[in-house]
Motif scaffolding. Structure first.
Motif, PDB file in Angstrom:
ATOM      1  N   LEU A   1      38.228  14.170 -11.031  1.00 40.65           N
ATOM      2  CA  LEU A   1      38.205  15.372 -10.206  1.00 40.65           C
ATOM      3  C   LEU A   1      36.761  15.673  -9.836  1.00 40.65           C
ATOM      4  N   GLN A   2      36.477  15.661  -8.536  1.00 47.23           N
ATOM      5  CA  GLN A   2      35.148  16.059  -8.085  1.00 47.23           C
ATOM      6  C   GLN A   2      35.112  17.569  -7.947  1.00 47.23           C
ATOM      7  N   VAL A   3      34.099  18.184  -8.557  1.00 43.38           N
ATOM      8  CA  VAL A   3      33.921  19.628  -8.508  1.00 43.38           C
ATOM      9  C   VAL A   3      32.558  19.910  -7.886  1.00 43.38           C
ATOM     10  N   LYS A   4      32.569  20.681  -6.806  1.00 41.54           N
ATOM     11  CA  LYS A   4      31.320  21.097  -6.187  1.00 41.54           C
ATOM     12  C   LYS A   4      30.972  22.482  -6.725  1.00 41.54           C
ATOM     13  N   ILE A   5      29.776  22.602  -7.329  1.00 45.48           N
ATOM     14  CA  ILE A   5      29.308  23.887  -7.837  1.00 45.48           C
ATOM     15  C   ILE A   5      28.696  24.639  -6.664  1.00 45.48           C
ATOM     16  N   ILE A   6      29.358  25.715  -6.237  1.00 53.96           N
ATOM     17  CA  ILE A   6      28.872  26.534  -5.133  1.00 53.96           C
ATOM     18  C   ILE A   6      27.925  27.611  -5.644  1.00 53.96           C
ATOM     19  N   ASP A   7      28.237  28.158  -6.800  1.00 52.36           N
ATOM     20  CA  ASP A   7      27.412  29.215  -7.385  1.00 52.36           C
ATOM     21  C   ASP A   7      26.594  28.608  -8.522  1.00 52.36           C
ATOM     22  N   PRO A   8      25.256  28.531  -8.385  1.00 52.57           N
ATOM     23  CA  PRO A   8      24.424  27.872  -9.397  1.00 52.57           C
ATOM     24  C   PRO A   8      24.457  28.539 -10.772  1.00 52.57           C
ATOM     25  N   ARG A   9      24.893  29.797 -10.869  1.00 54.44           N
ATOM     26  CA  ARG A   9      24.991  30.465 -12.169  1.00 54.44           C
ATOM     27  C   ARG A   9      25.990  29.784 -13.089  1.00 54.44           C
ATOM     28  N   LEU A  10      26.945  29.049 -12.523  1.00 58.22           N
ATOM     29  CA  LEU A  10      27.958  28.370 -13.342  1.00 58.22           C
ATOM     30  C   LEU A  10      27.340  27.376 -14.319  1.00 58.22           C
ATOM     31  N   LYS A  11      26.234  26.765 -13.941  1.00 56.56           N
ATOM     32  CA  LYS A  11      25.589  25.798 -14.840  1.00 56.56           C
ATOM     33  C   LYS A  11      25.152  26.491 -16.124  1.00 56.56           C
ATOM     34  N   ASN A  12      24.666  27.716 -16.041  1.00 53.01           N
ATOM     35  CA  ASN A  12      24.268  28.476 -17.230  1.00 53.01           C
ATOM     36  C   ASN A  12      25.463  29.057 -17.965  1.00 53.01           C
ATOM     37  N   TRP A  13      26.532  29.347 -17.253  1.00 59.28           N
ATOM     38  CA  TRP A  13      27.712  29.942 -17.867  1.00 59.28           C
ATOM     39  C   TRP A  13      28.578  28.911 -18.578  1.00 59.28           C
ATOM     40  N   GLY A  14      28.304  27.632 -18.376  1.00 64.21           N
ATOM     41  CA  GLY A  14      29.033  26.592 -19.096  1.00 64.21           C
ATOM     42  C   GLY A  14      30.278  26.086 -18.420  1.00 64.21           C
ATOM     43  N   PHE A  15      30.296  26.039 -17.107  1.00 65.83           N
ATOM     44  CA  PHE A  15      31.451  25.510 -16.390  1.00 65.83           C
ATOM     45  C   PHE A  15      31.383  23.995 -16.354  1.00 65.83           C
ATOM     46  N   PRO A  16      32.492  23.248 -16.439  1.00 68.80           N
ATOM     47  CA  PRO A  16      33.842  23.748 -16.683  1.00 68.80           C
ATOM     48  C   PRO A  16      34.060  24.011 -18.168  1.00 68.80           C
ATOM     49  N   ARG A  17      34.970  24.889 -18.447  1.00 71.72           N
ATOM     50  CA  ARG A  17      35.221  25.265 -19.838  1.00 71.72           C
ATOM     51  C   ARG A  17      36.720  25.468 -20.070  1.00 71.72           C
ATOM     52  N   TYR A  18      37.190  24.883 -21.169  1.00 73.26           N
ATOM     53  CA  TYR A  18      38.542  25.118 -21.650  1.00 73.26           C
ATOM     54  C   TYR A  18      38.420  25.966 -22.900  1.00 73.26           C
ATOM     55  N   GLY A  19      39.346  26.894 -23.106  1.00 75.50           N
ATOM     56  CA  GLY A  19      39.278  27.807 -24.243  1.00 75.50           C
ATOM     57  C   GLY A  19      39.474  27.143 -25.593  1.00 75.50           C
ATOM     58  N   SER A  20      40.118  25.975 -25.627  1.00 79.21           N
ATOM     59  CA  SER A  20      40.319  25.236 -26.873  1.00 79.21           C
ATOM     60  C   SER A  20      40.513  23.769 -26.532  1.00 79.21           C
ATOM     61  N   GLY A  21      40.553  22.941 -27.548  1.00 76.75           N
ATOM     62  CA  GLY A  21      40.707  21.509 -27.348  1.00 76.75           C
ATOM     63  C   GLY A  21      42.028  21.107 -26.722  1.00 76.75           C
ATOM     64  N   ALA A  22      43.045  21.928 -26.849  1.00 75.39           N
ATOM     65  CA  ALA A  22      44.363  21.610 -26.285  1.00 75.39           C
ATOM     66  C   ALA A  22      44.754  22.570 -25.158  1.00 75.39           C
ATOM     67  N   ALA A  23      43.806  23.349 -24.654  1.00 76.16           N
ATOM     68  CA  ALA A  23      44.118  24.306 -23.585  1.00 76.16           C
ATOM     69  C   ALA A  23      44.504  23.576 -22.303  1.00 76.16           C
TER      70      ALA A  23
END
Length: 157
Positions: free
Chosen positions: A3-25
């Motif tokens: 999956l190609q994801v384009k980061i439009i908002d540079p703040r996401l890099k500091n916020w930890g995107f992409p993120r899943y809430g748990s290992g099986a989320a």
């Protein structure tokens, strides 16, 4: 699947995107990419909030769903204005979140801060059947046209 994801908002890099809430989320958390705190008043029209990303879903038989985060929906009343958002595999624009405060008029407002995780995205395969228009169905599965409660609600019904 890649999956190609384009980061439009540079703040996401500091916020930890992409993120899943748990290992099986199943759902990937989506952040509110807004400039300032947003106050959603109860039963007011929904607001479109950027997730700060765009997708290139390489598989034409996979789509993304934007769905509420269950805890925020249940305890705070933060749901999606369109119930569920559909991101088609050929869409390349910013993924938006339609945020709505379902609390009744006079109820509690919801504050959304920049960087809050307010929704989640899941990916699913789909089938596009070929349609055959007919006057009669070729087989009967037993239930017929009975619906809306016809199977009962109790364990013995």
């Amino acid at each position: 699947m890649k999956l190609q994801v384009k980061i439009i908002d540079p703040r996401l890099k500091n916020w930890g995107f992409p993120r899943y809430g748990s290992g099986a989320a199943a759902g990937m958390d989506l952040f509110a990419c807004i400039p300032d705190v947003l106050k959603l008043k109860p039963a007011a029209p929904p607001q479109l909030i950027s997730s700060g990303i765009a997708l290139n879903i390489s598989d034409e038989c996979v789509f993304a769903l934007v769905v509420p985060r269950s805890g925020l929906a249940h305890s705070e009343g933060l749901v999606l204005g369109n119930s569920v958002g559909v991101i088609d595999p050929d869409y390349r624009g910013a993924c938006m979140i339609s945020a709505w405060n379902r609390n009744p008029p006079g109820g509690r407002s919801i504050l959304i801060r920049p960087g809050d995780r307010i929704a989640q995205m899941i990916f699913l395969p789909f089938i596009r059947p070929e349609y055959e228009v007919t006057d009669e169905f070729s087989s009967d599965q037993g239930r017929g046209d009975q619906g809306f409660g016809s199977s009962g609600v109790g364990p013995d019904e």
